[in-house]
Design a protein around this motif. Structure first.
Motif, PDB file in Angstrom:
ATOM      1  N   VAL A 166      13.169  -5.535   0.454  1.00 32.56           N
ATOM      2  CA  VAL A 166      12.697  -6.562   1.391  1.00 32.56           C
ATOM      3  C   VAL A 166      12.119  -5.919   2.647  1.00 32.56           C
ATOM      4  O   VAL A 166      11.175  -6.429   3.250  1.00 32.56           O
ATOM      5  N   ASP A 167      12.658  -4.766   3.035  1.00 35.29           N
ATOM      6  CA  ASP A 167      12.188  -4.127   4.269  1.00 35.29           C
ATOM      7  C   ASP A 167      10.722  -3.696   4.191  1.00 35.29           C
ATOM      8  O   ASP A 167      10.071  -3.537   5.220  1.00 35.29           O
ATOM      9  N   ASP A 168      10.195  -3.508   2.962  1.00 34.12           N
ATOM     10  CA  ASP A 168       8.772  -3.201   2.845  1.00 34.12           C
ATOM     11  C   ASP A 168       7.914  -4.348   3.372  1.00 34.12           C
ATOM     12  O   ASP A 168       6.766  -4.140   3.747  1.00 34.12           O
ATOM     13  N   PHE A 169       8.472  -5.569   3.378  1.00 42.21           N
ATOM     14  CA  PHE A 169       7.691  -6.752   3.750  1.00 42.21           C
ATOM     15  C   PHE A 169       7.892  -7.138   5.212  1.00 42.21           C
ATOM     16  O   PHE A 169       7.355  -8.149   5.671  1.00 42.21           O
ATOM     17  N   ILE A 170       8.717  -6.360   5.930  1.00 39.90           N
ATOM     18  CA  ILE A 170       9.075  -6.721   7.306  1.00 39.90           C
ATOM     19  C   ILE A 170       8.555  -5.672   8.276  1.00 39.90           C
ATOM     20  O   ILE A 170       8.624  -4.471   8.002  1.00 39.90           O
ATOM     21  N   PHE A 171       8.029  -6.153   9.411  1.00 34.06           N
ATOM     22  CA  PHE A 171       7.526  -5.274  10.477  1.00 34.06           C
ATOM     23  C   PHE A 171       8.343  -5.562  11.726  1.00 34.06           C
ATOM     24  O   PHE A 171       8.449  -6.722  12.146  1.00 34.06           O
ATOM     25  N   THR A 172       8.932  -4.545  12.330  1.00 37.79           N
ATOM     26  CA  THR A 172       9.803  -4.774  13.497  1.00 37.79           C
ATOM     27  C   THR A 172       9.191  -4.203  14.784  1.00 37.79           C
ATOM     28  O   THR A 172       9.832  -4.197  15.827  1.00 37.79           O
ATOM     29  N   GLY A 223      -3.996   2.178  -2.976  1.00 40.00           N
ATOM     30  CA  GLY A 223      -3.320   1.962  -4.245  1.00 40.00           C
ATOM     31  C   GLY A 223      -1.911   1.433  -3.974  1.00 40.00           C
ATOM     32  O   GLY A 223      -1.429   1.466  -2.837  1.00 40.00           O
ATOM     33  N   CYS A 224      -1.266   0.917  -5.021  1.00 37.83           N
ATOM     34  CA  CYS A 224       0.024   0.237  -4.833  1.00 37.83           C
ATOM     35  C   CYS A 224       1.191   1.222  -4.869  1.00 37.83           C
ATOM     36  O   CYS A 224       1.227   2.122  -5.703  1.00 37.83           O
ATOM     37  N   LYS A 225       2.136   0.973  -3.984  1.00 40.89           N
ATOM     38  CA  LYS A 225       3.405   1.682  -4.033  1.00 40.89           C
ATOM     39  C   LYS A 225       4.146   1.236  -5.301  1.00 40.89           C
ATOM     40  O   LYS A 225       4.061   0.073  -5.689  1.00 40.89           O
ATOM     41  N   ASP A 226       4.864   2.150  -5.921  1.00 40.72           N
ATOM     42  CA  ASP A 226       5.627   1.853  -7.145  1.00 40.72           C
ATOM     43  C   ASP A 226       6.534   0.639  -6.884  1.00 40.72           C
ATOM     44  O   ASP A 226       7.428   0.695  -6.037  1.00 40.72           O
ATOM     45  N   SER A 227       6.285  -0.480  -7.596  1.00 43.24           N
ATOM     46  CA  SER A 227       6.983  -1.729  -7.254  1.00 43.24           C
ATOM     47  C   SER A 227       8.482  -1.637  -7.530  1.00 43.24           C
ATOM     48  O   SER A 227       9.263  -2.385  -6.941  1.00 43.24           O
ATOM     49  N   GLY A 287       0.811  -1.217   0.000  1.00 45.38           N
ATOM     50  CA  GLY A 287       0.000   0.000   0.000  1.00 45.38           C
ATOM     51  C   GLY A 287       0.842   1.264   0.000  1.00 45.38           C
ATOM     52  O   GLY A 287       1.930   1.299   0.560  1.00 45.38           O
ATOM     53  N   ASP A 288       0.327   2.283  -0.656  1.00 42.27           N
ATOM     54  CA  ASP A 288       0.934   3.614  -0.582  1.00 42.27           C
ATOM     55  C   ASP A 288      -0.075   4.506   0.140  1.00 42.27           C
ATOM     56  O   ASP A 288      -1.042   4.965  -0.463  1.00 42.27           O
TER      57      ASP A 288
END
Ligand SMILES: *[C@@H]1O[C@H](CO)[C@@H](O)[C@H](O)[C@H]1NC(C)=O
Ligand SMILES: *[C@@H]1O[C@H](CO)[C@@H](O)[C@H](O)[C@H]1NC(C)=O
Length: 209
Positions: free
Chosen positions: A49-55, A40-44, A28-29
């Protein structure tokens, strides 16, 4: 002619039920408008990889609120990679005696206890309460939209993780929804059968009176 109409009807049904996957993912953007299906989608080409990780679940959580809890949510709002995935998580920390007050979501929720001992439960539309003391490792499902709650009944702090089958499940906590918002005390009293005095006590607790 009748057959043709029927064929169109079948095509229409197939079309409306098709769930064709057009892209791998849509991180998401949040700066784009948000529709019922999400952002809407963030520009791919800018994804890492950090976009897919939650810390955000790391470390110790401090307990300061009146419910003696700390809720860390990982929904599409904090974790935009969940956009369109129909899934989210939260970490629940409880001080001794801490609670998550009765509340509901747009989704189902499943909990696993990783520290301490809690009573978890839900109440169905027949007013039947299903609740039990859960130990570390125990899992419980709270069915979709049902009111549910958790109480730390152990002698130590407690921690649990939950997963919800929506990227933006929202949380509607019953006590704050009645006493911490803009609902006038008179109406709150009428719709709950609580005395005006008790309603005012609750509103003072939440700083709205
Ligand atoms: C939860 O814990 C974190 C980390 O200690 C803290 O920054 C945050 O303010 C706490 N939230 C609440 C509502 O106490
Ligand atoms: C709730 O109560 C209704 C009416 O008595 C009954 O038909 C239904 O099976 C009950 N549902 C559950 C989940 O117990």
């Amino acid at each position: 002619m009748k057959n043709l109409t029927f064929s169109f009807f079948i095509l229409f049904l197939l079309g409306s039920h098709s769930n064709a996957i057009e892209i791998d993912y849509c991180v998401g953007d949040p700066s784009l408008p948000r529709g019922p299906q999400g952002y809407g989608c963030k520009d791919s080409s800018t994804l890492t990889v950090d976009d897919f990780i939650f810390t955000g679940f790391r470390g110790k959580k401090s307990i300061t609120n009146i419910f003696q809890n700390n809720i860390t949510t990982a929904t599409v709002i904090e974790y935009p990679a969940l956009n369109g995935q129909g899934i989210s998580m939260a970490r629940l920390d409880f001080g001794v005696g801490g609670v998550i007050p009765v509340h509901s979501h747009r989704t189902s929720e499943i909990i696993v206890v990783v520290k301490g001992t809690i009573i978890a439960g839900f109440i169905d539309t027949n007013n039947t309460a299903y609740y039990k003391t859960l130990e570390v490792g125990d899992v419980m499902i709270f069915p979709q939209s049902m009111l549910h709650f958790q109480v730390n009944v152990g002698r130590t702090v407690a921690t649990a993780y939950v997963s919800l089958n929506g990227a933006n499940p929202a949380v509607q906590l019953t006590p704050p929804s009645l006493f911490a918002g803009n609902l006038p005390a008179e109406l709150a009293s009428q719709i709950t059968l609580l005395s005006r005095k008790e309603v005012m006590r609750m509103k003072r607790l939440f700083g709205t009176a």
